[in-house]
Enzyme design. Structure first.
Site, PDB file in Angstrom:
ATOM      1  N   LEU A 138     -15.523  13.637  -7.112  1.00  0.00           N
ATOM      2  CA  LEU A 138     -14.425  14.152  -7.957  1.00  0.00           C
ATOM      3  C   LEU A 138     -13.152  14.338  -7.137  1.00  0.00           C
ATOM      4  CD1 LEU A 138     -16.296  16.663 -10.315  1.00  0.00           C
ATOM      5  CD2 LEU A 138     -15.696  14.273 -10.740  1.00  0.00           C
ATOM      6  N   ASP A 142     -20.150  13.880  -1.741  1.00  0.00           N
ATOM      7  CA  ASP A 142     -19.274  12.953  -1.015  1.00  0.00           C
ATOM      8  C   ASP A 142     -20.152  11.887  -0.345  1.00  0.00           C
ATOM      9  OD1 ASP A 142     -17.559  11.733   0.785  1.00  0.00           O
ATOM     10  OD2 ASP A 142     -16.588  13.613   1.397  1.00  0.00           O
ATOM     11  N   ASP A 170     -11.293  -8.693  -5.862  1.00  0.00           N
ATOM     12  CA  ASP A 170     -10.682  -9.998  -5.543  1.00  0.00           C
ATOM     13  C   ASP A 170      -9.645  -9.888  -4.417  1.00  0.00           C
ATOM     14  OD1 ASP A 170      -8.735  -8.610  -7.006  1.00  0.00           O
ATOM     15  OD2 ASP A 170      -8.436 -10.190  -8.510  1.00  0.00           O
ATOM     16  N   SER A 190     -10.086  -2.312   3.801  1.00  0.00           N
ATOM     17  CA  SER A 190     -11.221  -1.366   3.812  1.00  0.00           C
ATOM     18  C   SER A 190     -12.341  -1.868   2.908  1.00  0.00           C
ATOM     19  CB  SER A 190     -10.765   0.042   3.402  1.00  0.00           C
ATOM     20  OG  SER A 190     -10.388   0.083   2.037  1.00  0.00           O
ATOM     21  N   LYS A 191     -12.004  -2.501   1.797  1.00  0.00           N
ATOM     22  CA  LYS A 191     -13.041  -3.047   0.916  1.00  0.00           C
ATOM     23  C   LYS A 191     -13.716  -4.247   1.583  1.00  0.00           C
ATOM     24  CE  LYS A 191     -14.013  -2.130  -2.814  1.00  0.00           C
ATOM     25  NZ  LYS A 191     -15.039  -1.213  -3.369  1.00  0.00           N
ATOM     26  N   LEU A 217      -1.194   0.011 -12.992  1.00  0.00           N
ATOM     27  CA  LEU A 217      -0.122  -0.687 -13.720  1.00  0.00           C
ATOM     28  C   LEU A 217      -0.151  -0.482 -15.240  1.00  0.00           C
ATOM     29  CD1 LEU A 217       2.290  -2.750 -13.646  1.00  0.00           C
ATOM     30  CD2 LEU A 217       0.588  -4.520 -14.084  1.00  0.00           C
TER      31      LEU A 217
END
Ligand SMILES: NC(=O)c1ccc[n+]([C@@H]2O[C@H](COP(=O)([O-])OP(=O)(O)OC[C@H]3O[C@@H](n4cnc5c(N)ncnc54)[C@H](O)[C@@H]3O)[C@@H](O)[C@H]2O)c1
Length: 352
Positions: free
Chosen positions: A34, A58, A134, A162-163, A199
Site C-alpha cells: 500500500l 513489503d 514493453d 529496474s524492470k 496519461l
C-alpha cells in the site's frame, strides 16, 4: 496451483487480475505494501470474498515474505508489485531500485526456499510468474517491426532499467536454481482504477476539472494500448497454461501516438460529458498544452504478440476505441474513487 499469491494486488492491474482470478475457483492471497499507488478501494468488492485474503507487506522484507509463503502455502505466484511511474523514477530512482530489483530478488529467494519444501505434484506445478513491461526494449524506430520475445533489452529510463534487471534476475533464478518461472510482457494498459498520475486518467481528470491537459513535447511518441481486463485474462491464461521458462508478449497491435490518444479522450468527453467543460470553451481539445518533453523520452514501444496468440490461443476482447470509451465512462461513473485519491482520503483507510 489454484491458491495464488498476487503481489501488487491493490494496484491498477493487480486489482483487475484478482477480480479475474476469483471468477474461477482460485483462492487469492493478495500481498501489497500500500504505497501511494496502492488503494484498498480498488479491492472493495472482493474484500469479503471467502476465497480472498489481503496481507499488507513489503516484498523487500525477506522475513515477511518467508512467513507469507510458509503460512499461506500458495501453489504459485503472480508478481506485479512494483514502482511503476516513469516520471517518478526520473525524479527519485531509489524506490525503483529497492522494490523492482531488490524486492524481486527477495521474492525469488523466498520462493526458492519455499519451492524446496514442496514435493510431488505441488513442486512440479509451482510457478513464479513475473509481470514485465514493453519498456525494457527501449524505443523502436517508427518503421521497425514490433519487439519479439527475442529482441535484446535496451532500457532507457530508471523505471525500465529496474524492470529489465528484475527480468534478468527471474531468468537467472530459473537457469541457476531451477525455479519454475514465466515472464509476461505487456504494453501500456488502460481501464478502470488507474492512478491519476498516468496519461489517460490524468487527461480525463484534467479535462473534467477544466485544467490544462499537458502533452509532453510534440506528442508524437507512440505507445501500444491494452485494456486492463484483457491483460488480466492474458495473465490468467499464461499462469495456468504457459510453459515454464518462456516469455510471452501480451501484444494486441493497438499502437497510437500520444497526441491521438489525448484527442480521442477529448472527443469522448465531448460525447459523454459535454456539460463539464469550463464556460467559454468550444471543445475540450482547447485545454491541450504542450509541455517540455520528459528527458530520455522513448519514441515508440510495440510488442509482437504472435506467440501468445498462436500457442495459448489468447486474444483481447477490446479494440483501442472500445477500451478507451470504457475507460472514460468508468472515470465518469466513479467519481468517488478518484476524488478519494485527489483529496488523499484513500490513504486514511490503510491507517484504520
Ligand atoms: N500499467 C501499465 O500500463 C503496465 C504496463 C506494463 C507492465 N506493467 C507492470 O505491471 C505491474 C503492475 O502495474 P500497475 O500499473 O498495476 O502498477 P500500480 O503502480 O498501479 O500498482 C503497483 C502496486 O504495487 C504495490 N507495491 C509497490 N511497492 C511495493 C512493495 N515494495 N511491496 C509490496 N507492494 C508494493 C503498490 O502499493 C501498488 O498497489 C508492474 O510490475 C508494472 O511494471 C504495468
Amino acid at each position: 496451483m489454484n491458491r495464488i499469491l498476487v503481489t501488487g494486488a491493490a494496484g491498477f492491474i493487480g486489482s483487475a487480475l484478482v477480480r479475474e482470478l476469483l471468477q474461477s475457483d482460485s483462492t487469492i492471497i493478495a500481498v501489497d505494501k500500500l504505497t501511494y499507488a496502492g488503494n484498498l478501494q480498488s479491492l472493495r468488492d472482493v474484500m469479503a470474498h471467502d476465497r480472498f485474503q489481503f496481507i499488507r507487506a513489503d516484498i523487500v522484507d525477506r522475513r515477511a515474505m518467508a512467513e507469507i509463503f510458509s503460512t499461506t502455502r500458495p501453489g504459485g505466484l503472480i508478481h506485479l508489485a512494483a514502482e511503476s511511474h516513469v516520471d517518478r523514477s526520473i525524479e527519485g530512482p531509489v524506490d525503483f531500485i529497492s522494490t523492482n530489483i531488490v524486492g524481486t530478488f527477495t521474492l525469488l529467494e523466498a520462493a526458492r526456499d519455499y519451492h524446496a519444501t514442496l514435493e510431488g505434484k505441488a513442486r512440479d506445478s509451482f510457478r513464479f510468474h513475473h509481470v514485465s513491461t514493453d519498456e525494457v526494449y527501449g524505443d523502436l524506430d517508427t518503421l521497425a517491426p514490433p519487439a519479439t520475445e527475442d529482441t535484446p533489452y535496451r532500457p532507457g529510463s530508471p523505471y525500465s532499467a529496474s524492470k529489465a534487471s528484475a527480468d534478468h534476475l527471474v531468468r537467472a533464478w530459473s537457469r541457476t536454481y531451477g525455479l519454475p518461472v514465466i515472464i509476461s510482457t505487456s504494453p501500456n494498459n488502460c481501464g478502470p482504477r488507474q492512478f491519476p498520475e498516468k496519461l489517460i486518467p490524468h487527461v480525463i481528470l484534467s479535462a473534467l476539472s477544466g485544467k490544462d491537459i499537458p502533452v509532453y513535447g510534440d506528442g508524437e511518441q507512440i505507445r501500444e494500448w491494452l485494456y486492463v481486463e484483457d491483460h488480466a485474462t492474458a495473465l490468467a491464461t499464461i499462469y495456468h497454461h504457459g510453459k515454464n521458462g518462456e516469455t510471452y508478449h501480451v501484444g494486441g497491435g493497438n499502437e497510437r501516438r500520444n497526441l491521438e490518444v489525448v484527442h480521442a479522450i477529448c472527443d469522448l468527453l465531448e460525447k459523454h460529458a459535454p456539460d463539464h467543460k469550463p464556460a467559454g470553451l468550444a471543445s475540450y481539445r482547447e485545454l491541450i498544452t504542450h509541455v517540455k518533453d520528459r528527458p530520455g523520452h522513448d519514441l515508440r514501444y510495440a510488442l509482437d504478440g504472435t506467440k501468445l496468440r498462436e500457442t495459448l490461443d489468447w486474444a483481447p476482447l477490446e479494440s483501442f476505441d472500445t477500451a478507451l470509451e470504457k475507460t472514460v465512462l468508468w472515470y465518469l461513473g466513479n467519481e468517488s474513487w478518484w476524488r478519494g485519491i485527489l483529496s488523499g482520503d484513500y490513504r486514511l483507510e490503510r491507517l484504520a
